[in-house]
Structure formats: C-alpha cells, structure tokens
Design an enzyme around this catalytic site. Structure first.
Site, PDB file in Angstrom:
ATOM      1  N   GLN A 167      22.501 -14.756  20.150  1.00  0.00           N
ATOM      2  CA  GLN A 167      22.248 -15.449  18.890  1.00  0.00           C
ATOM      3  C   GLN A 167      23.350 -16.469  18.595  1.00  0.00           C
ATOM      4  O   GLN A 167      23.238 -17.244  17.661  1.00  0.00           O
ATOM      5  CB  GLN A 167      22.179 -14.429  17.749  1.00  0.00           C
ATOM      6  CG  GLN A 167      21.083 -13.396  17.913  1.00  0.00           C
ATOM      7  CD  GLN A 167      21.238 -12.274  16.895  1.00  0.00           C
ATOM      8  OE1 GLN A 167      20.906 -12.445  15.724  1.00  0.00           O
ATOM      9  NE2 GLN A 167      21.747 -11.139  17.341  1.00  0.00           N
ATOM     10  N   VAL A 223      25.897 -19.686  19.003  1.00  0.00           N
ATOM     11  CA  VAL A 223      25.692 -21.089  19.363  1.00  0.00           C
ATOM     12  C   VAL A 223      26.974 -21.707  19.916  1.00  0.00           C
ATOM     13  O   VAL A 223      27.081 -22.922  20.022  1.00  0.00           O
ATOM     14  CB  VAL A 223      25.179 -21.892  18.152  1.00  0.00           C
ATOM     15  CG1 VAL A 223      23.817 -21.390  17.708  1.00  0.00           C
ATOM     16  CG2 VAL A 223      26.164 -21.843  16.972  1.00  0.00           C
ATOM     17  N   HIS A 257      19.201 -19.123  19.347  1.00  0.00           N
ATOM     18  CA  HIS A 257      19.324 -20.019  18.189  1.00  0.00           C
ATOM     19  C   HIS A 257      19.892 -21.381  18.562  1.00  0.00           C
ATOM     20  O   HIS A 257      20.337 -22.124  17.689  1.00  0.00           O
ATOM     21  CB  HIS A 257      20.179 -19.354  17.108  1.00  0.00           C
ATOM     22  CG  HIS A 257      19.563 -18.108  16.564  1.00  0.00           C
ATOM     23  ND1 HIS A 257      20.307 -17.086  15.993  1.00  0.00           N
ATOM     24  CD2 HIS A 257      18.269 -17.688  16.521  1.00  0.00           C
ATOM     25  CE1 HIS A 257      19.495 -16.113  15.615  1.00  0.00           C
ATOM     26  NE2 HIS A 257      18.263 -16.450  15.931  1.00  0.00           N
ATOM     27  N   CYS A 297      18.256 -36.384  17.744  1.00  0.00           N
ATOM     28  CA  CYS A 297      17.750 -37.150  16.605  1.00  0.00           C
ATOM     29  C   CYS A 297      16.328 -36.684  16.333  1.00  0.00           C
ATOM     30  O   CYS A 297      15.735 -35.942  17.116  1.00  0.00           O
ATOM     31  CB  CYS A 297      17.815 -38.654  16.879  1.00  0.00           C
ATOM     32  SG  CYS A 297      16.438 -39.301  17.858  1.00  0.00           S
ATOM     33  N   CYS A 334      21.220 -43.489  16.131  1.00  0.00           N
ATOM     34  CA  CYS A 334      20.942 -42.996  17.476  1.00  0.00           C
ATOM     35  C   CYS A 334      20.884 -44.195  18.438  1.00  0.00           C
ATOM     36  O   CYS A 334      20.080 -45.121  18.226  1.00  0.00           O
ATOM     37  CB  CYS A 334      19.622 -42.240  17.488  1.00  0.00           C
ATOM     38  SG  CYS A 334      19.006 -41.841  19.138  1.00  0.00           S
ATOM     39  N   ASN A 374      28.105  -1.742  17.334  1.00  0.00           N
ATOM     40  CA  ASN A 374      28.460  -2.671  16.262  1.00  0.00           C
ATOM     41  C   ASN A 374      29.331  -1.943  15.246  1.00  0.00           C
ATOM     42  O   ASN A 374      29.254  -0.722  15.106  1.00  0.00           O
ATOM     43  CB  ASN A 374      27.193  -3.202  15.572  1.00  0.00           C
ATOM     44  CG  ASN A 374      27.493  -4.330  14.606  1.00  0.00           C
ATOM     45  OD1 ASN A 374      27.842  -5.434  15.025  1.00  0.00           O
ATOM     46  ND2 ASN A 374      27.381  -4.068  13.305  1.00  0.00           N
TER      47      ASN A 374
END
Length: 361
Positions: free
Chosen positions: A129, A131, A156, A164, A223, A295
């Site tokens: 999960q 990034v 994710h 863009c 862009c 966890n």
C-alpha cells in the site's frame, strides 16, 4: 460528492484492549514457521517504512497521528475550475517540499529481510500500500525493472511518477526540476532546508505540514507533451491513488489473482483501514487461506475468525525470522547474507501526539 476517509471502525478502536504479549523469540519462531511452506503473498502497509524515517498515518492506538487529518480528494485535485487551481497550488507546493525526504529514504532492515524472502521465492507476490518505492530499492541491485514490476504490486501507486490529466507521464525527478525552475523563491527555500536539515513534518504520501504561507503565487508548470500537442495544461497529479479515486481494474484484478495464487497470506505493518487492502484479506479468508498479521495497535482485522495476529514491531522480528527460515542458504548465498546485514534504522522523532488542527494535502 461525499467522500470519506477510510479508517478503522470506531467500535474496534473503542473496544480495543491490550493485545496478548509475545516474546521476540516466540514471534520469530511463529513467523518462520508460517512462512516455511513458501508460496506466500504479502501485503505491507505504512508501518513497514517507519524505520526508514517515513511516518505512518496512524499510531500505536490505531488513530490518526493528526486527529484533524483531512487529505485532499481526487475530485478536488483534478477540478479544472479556479477552486481546483487553488487546491493544486497548495498540494504541489507542499508535495514539492515533502518529496525529497521520501525520495532520499533508504530501505530499513524489514525491507531487506522481505527482499531476501522475495529473492529466494518464499514470497513470490508482494502487494504494498506504500507509495515510497522502498521495496523496489531493496531489490534494485539484484532485479531489473521488469522483474520488480512482475513481483511487486503497488496497490496505491507511486510518488515517483507524475501524470497529467491527458495521460502524459513524467518522471518525478524531472517534474521536481520543472517546479524548481518555475518557483525560484521556493527552490531557494528548499535548498536552505537541505542545508539545515530542518525539514517540515512529512507524511507518508510526501506531503508536509506547512502553515502560515500563501500558496497563491506558486506556479505549476504546463505539461511539456501537451504543449507539443498545441495546448496548455497544468493539471497534474502524482501516480498515486487519492481518496475518492478508484484503483484501476488491472491493478485490482492482479491483486485478487496474487491472493488466489498463493497458499497463505502474510500482512505486515498495516491496519487494513483502506478497503482496497481489507477486501484482499476477506478474499483470502473466503478461499480458506491461512492468514498471519503482524502489526502494533488495533487493526480492522482484529477479532475476525481465521486471522492470527502478533502484536510486535516488524524490526524486532523479521530479520531473525528470515535467518531462521533460510539458515542453510545464508551461508551459501552471499546475496541473502548481504541483505540480512543491510538496512537503516532511522525512525522519525517520537512526537506522534500531533494535535495541531491542520489539513493535509
């Protein structure tokens, strides 16, 4: 449009009690035994990256470290009206300052322990999960990019690419340079932060806490690919799934296949607050797969039949568990031995009670 931030149900947080303690030695043995049959699918969350200096959103009590946490939503970031322009200016200024700590973060001991398991094919499928790209960094010296893409699914997305709204992709490093060129005053401020080391508090999505500044003058560049096609367009977003945005069918289908093709599921450093991860757990249980969760603090899976939970930090367990499991191979395989000697241990400052009211994004 009403979009809520996924979280752990209030009833679980309210009813949470101190988990049964387990000694490090017992946890090492249990994790090694669970992983020993192989063909394990792994889902990781923000807790795995904490020792790399990247904060988790939630603390040991399962609640957001910032109780007034309010991220920017997908529809806000992509809004082409003046309101959307204001959202993007705020997002990209804060992300411009917050990205370097994530970019420069190094894999910790847990990342490298997991990399050893991936390298030896004990864990053929890893779903993260996160990034931050740290799982990739831990394996980049032994696997090429196609192999990394095949074996690691970023559920994710990633902070290291920018798109863009017409689908043109830009490397994040190049986009950072574009932001620097368009905003020399903020480039000077960022350089000063680098020199002094006094970076703002950073969240796991690369956003920073930044109060008392005006975002109005921040310039978001057009862009380049859109300019070549004859139009100006400054609507950009990182290649990250925002709240209110749907995961692509390709990624969703692949995540379900990864669970289906494994024999057991290991969950590490995640509260499973987001439904995209929680539904993978439910799918594994429907398929009668053994499930182990490691966890610290309450999770959305607490009390669900079929989920075995160990409440202990991953950095206390994972390297020794992998050594136990791969004991004979570490002597013969210098790559595995190197991985099990590698990794930083640089957790962020212990100031999790960040109660100042502020918005994120």
């Amino acid at each position: 449009m009403r979009v809520s931030v996924p979280t752990i149900p209030a009833a679980l947080l309210r009813d949470a009690t101190s988990a049964q303690t387990i000694s490090p030695a017992a946890a090492v043995e249990r994790v090694a035994d669970f992983l020993a049959p192989g063909n394990v699918a792994l889902i990781t969350g923000a807790g795995v990256s904490v020792d790399s200096g990247i904060r988790a959103y939630r603390g040991a009590k399962g609640r957001y470290l910032n109780p007034n946490y309010r991220p920017i939503f997908y529809h806000e970031l992509m809004d082409e009206t003046a309101k959307g322009v204001a959202y993007r200016k705020r997002y990209w200024l804060r992300s411009y300052l917050g990205y370097p700590p994530v970019r420069d973060a190094l894999p910790n001991t847990t990342h490298f322990a997991l990399a050893a398991l991936q390298y030896r094919n004990v864990i053929p499928r890893l779903i993260t999960q996160n990034v931050d790209g740290l799982h990739h960094k831990a394996l980049a010296h032994v696997w090429d990019q196609p192999r990394l893409h095949e074996r690691i699914l970023e559920l994710h997305g990633t902070l290291h690419k920018v798109n863009c709204n017409h689908g043109h992709a830009t490397d994040r490093g190049i986009f950072q340079d574009m932001l620097s060129a368009a905003n020399p005053q903020w480039k000077a401020f960022a350089d000063e932060l680098e020199l002094t080391g006094k970076r703002p508090r950073t969240n796991p999505d690369g956003d920073v806490v930044l109060e008392g500044v005006s975002f109005d003058e921040f310039v978001i560049p057009d862009c380049p690919s859109c300019l070549e096609e004859g139009r100006r367009n400054s609507v950009h977003k990182p290649d990250v799934i925002f709240f209110g945005e749907s995961i692509s069918k390709e990624v969703k289908d692949r995540s379900f296949r990864d669970v289906e093709e494994c024999d057991r599921l290991f969950l590490l450093g995640t509260t499973l607050a987001t439904f995209s991860a929680f539904r993978l757990l439910r799918h594994a249980l429907e398929l009668k797969k053994p499930v182990l969760l490691l966890n610290v603090g309450p999770t959305r899976a607490d009390g669900i039949p079929g989920v075995e939970k160990l409440e202990i930090p991953s950095n206390v367990v994972m390297r020794d568990a992998v050594r136990t499991l791969l004991s004979s191979q570490t002597i013969e395989d210098l790559t595995v031995e190197e991985m099990l000697r590698s990794g930083v241990n640089q957790p962020p400052p212990d100031d999790e009670d960040d109660t100042a009211p502020r918005s994120v994004g």
